[in-house]
Design a protein around this motif. Structure first.
Motif, mmCIF file in Angstrom:
data_model
loop_
_atom_site.group_PDB
_atom_site.id
_atom_site.type_symbol
_atom_site.label_atom_id
_atom_site.label_comp_id
_atom_site.label_asym_id
_atom_site.label_seq_id
_atom_site.Cartn_x
_atom_site.Cartn_y
_atom_site.Cartn_z
ATOM 1 N N PHE A 192 -55.345 10.000 -44.807
ATOM 2 C CA PHE A 192 -54.308 10.757 -45.603
ATOM 3 C C PHE A 192 -53.414 10.495 -44.481
ATOM 4 C CE2 PHE A 192 -51.583 13.820 -45.992
ATOM 5 C CZ PHE A 192 -51.175 13.608 -47.940
ATOM 6 N N PRO A 233 -51.097 8.145 -46.838
ATOM 7 C CA PRO A 233 -51.401 9.125 -47.786
ATOM 8 C C PRO A 233 -51.301 8.884 -48.984
ATOM 9 C CG PRO A 233 -48.706 9.015 -46.443
ATOM 10 C CD PRO A 233 -49.962 8.217 -45.862
ATOM 11 N N GLY A 234 -50.778 7.972 -49.281
ATOM 12 C CA GLY A 234 -50.461 7.393 -50.917
ATOM 13 C C GLY A 234 -51.942 6.410 -51.673
ATOM 14 N N ILE A 253 -54.797 9.633 -52.128
ATOM 15 C CA ILE A 253 -54.110 10.554 -52.715
ATOM 16 C C ILE A 253 -55.213 9.484 -54.312
ATOM 17 C CG2 ILE A 253 -52.875 11.093 -54.818
ATOM 18 C CD1 ILE A 253 -52.476 13.554 -52.274
ATOM 19 N N ALA A 290 -49.485 13.502 -58.785
ATOM 20 C CA ALA A 290 -48.869 12.631 -57.071
ATOM 21 C C ALA A 290 -49.293 11.200 -56.585
ATOM 22 C CB ALA A 290 -49.841 13.956 -55.890
ATOM 23 N N ALA A 334 -47.606 8.380 -56.423
ATOM 24 C CA ALA A 334 -47.614 7.616 -55.209
ATOM 25 C C ALA A 334 -47.602 6.382 -55.560
ATOM 26 C CB ALA A 334 -48.536 7.810 -54.505
ATOM 27 N N ALA A 383 -43.363 9.754 -54.999
ATOM 28 C CA ALA A 383 -44.363 10.602 -53.436
ATOM 29 C C ALA A 383 -43.609 11.141 -52.553
ATOM 30 C CB ALA A 383 -45.944 10.560 -53.399
ATOM 31 N N LYS A 404 -45.665 17.127 -50.640
ATOM 32 C CA LYS A 404 -45.989 17.299 -51.931
ATOM 33 C C LYS A 404 -47.810 16.167 -52.263
ATOM 34 C CE LYS A 404 -42.163 18.214 -54.858
ATOM 35 N NZ LYS A 404 -41.444 17.793 -56.886
ATOM 36 N N MET A 405 -47.435 15.377 -51.423
ATOM 37 C CA MET A 405 -49.531 14.630 -51.713
ATOM 38 C C MET A 405 -50.140 16.182 -50.558
ATOM 39 S SD MET A 405 -48.435 10.425 -50.997
ATOM 40 C CE MET A 405 -47.091 10.399 -49.555
#
Length: 208
Positions: free
Chosen positions: A93, A97-98, A101, A146, A150, A155, A159-160
């Protein structure tokens, strides 16, 4: 006053007193649902525009459908494998991060299925989880939303991050089989919470 009339009068007084002191039936039902569902009750009521009767009916229907769901146990090795995968995703992450997630969303879904929750749809799985994990079920909602955002390139980093934290809390509950697990469960929880920070522009933000 005869003895018979005295007894009748006494019974009537007791009944009236009980009716006056007893809380309304609707309040008792709603109170018991509040104890069981906590914040999930507020979320459902808000979706029904504050209609508590509609929220009560929906939650009772969920209990009827999923209250007796046969939940499955996990082996110790399976629990450790799920925990290890989650820790790895928390590390991913930091830089992606995308992608992390999306993988976390799939992993949590797989874990829920392994525990015996419905696999046919996200909505039914969430409903079933809400009956047995009402205070943590929002984790799977947040991760699912999320992951969709993403995929669409919409995203937001914060919030992620929140979705990963909420998802981890549900994952911890799903991996815990009961008090007999003892120190192993506590050690796994500590490992899950020992996560790196997320790099966002020129600053970092902890996932913890």
């Amino acid at each position: 006053m005869s003895v018979g009339l005295g007894i009748v009068f006494g019974v009537v007084v007791v009944i009236i007193t009980a009716l006056v002191l007893a809380p309304p039936v609707a309040q008792v039902r709603f109170g018991s649902l509040r104890d069981r569902f906590g914040p999930e009750l507020d979320r459902v009521a808000a979706r029904h525009h504050g209609d508590t009767k509609a929220a009560e009916r929906e939650l009772k229907a969920r209990v009827r459908r999923f209250g007796n769901l046969r939940l499955l146990s996990l082996t110790a090795s399976a629990r450790e494998e799920y925990a290890a995968q989650w820790v790895d995703l928390q590390g991913q992450f930091v830089d992606c991060p995308g992608a992390a997630i999306a993988k976390a969303n799939r992993l949590l879904w797989q874990l829920a299925v392994a525990r015996g929750y419905p696999a046919d749809s996200h909505a039914r799985q969430v409903e079933a989880l809400s009956v047995h994990h009402p205070r943590r079920v929002d984790g799977i909602r947040q991760l699912h939303a999320a992951a969709q955002q993403a995929a669409a390139g919409e995203a937001e980093p914060e919030k992620m991050r929140q979705a990963m934290v909420a998802g981890r809390l549900l994952l911890e509950e799903l991996l815990t089989t009961g008090p007999q697990e003892g120190s192993a469960s506590k050690a796994r929880a500590r490992r899950l919470r020992s996560v790196p920070a997320q790099r966002t522009a020129d600053r970092t933000r902890s996932l913890g």
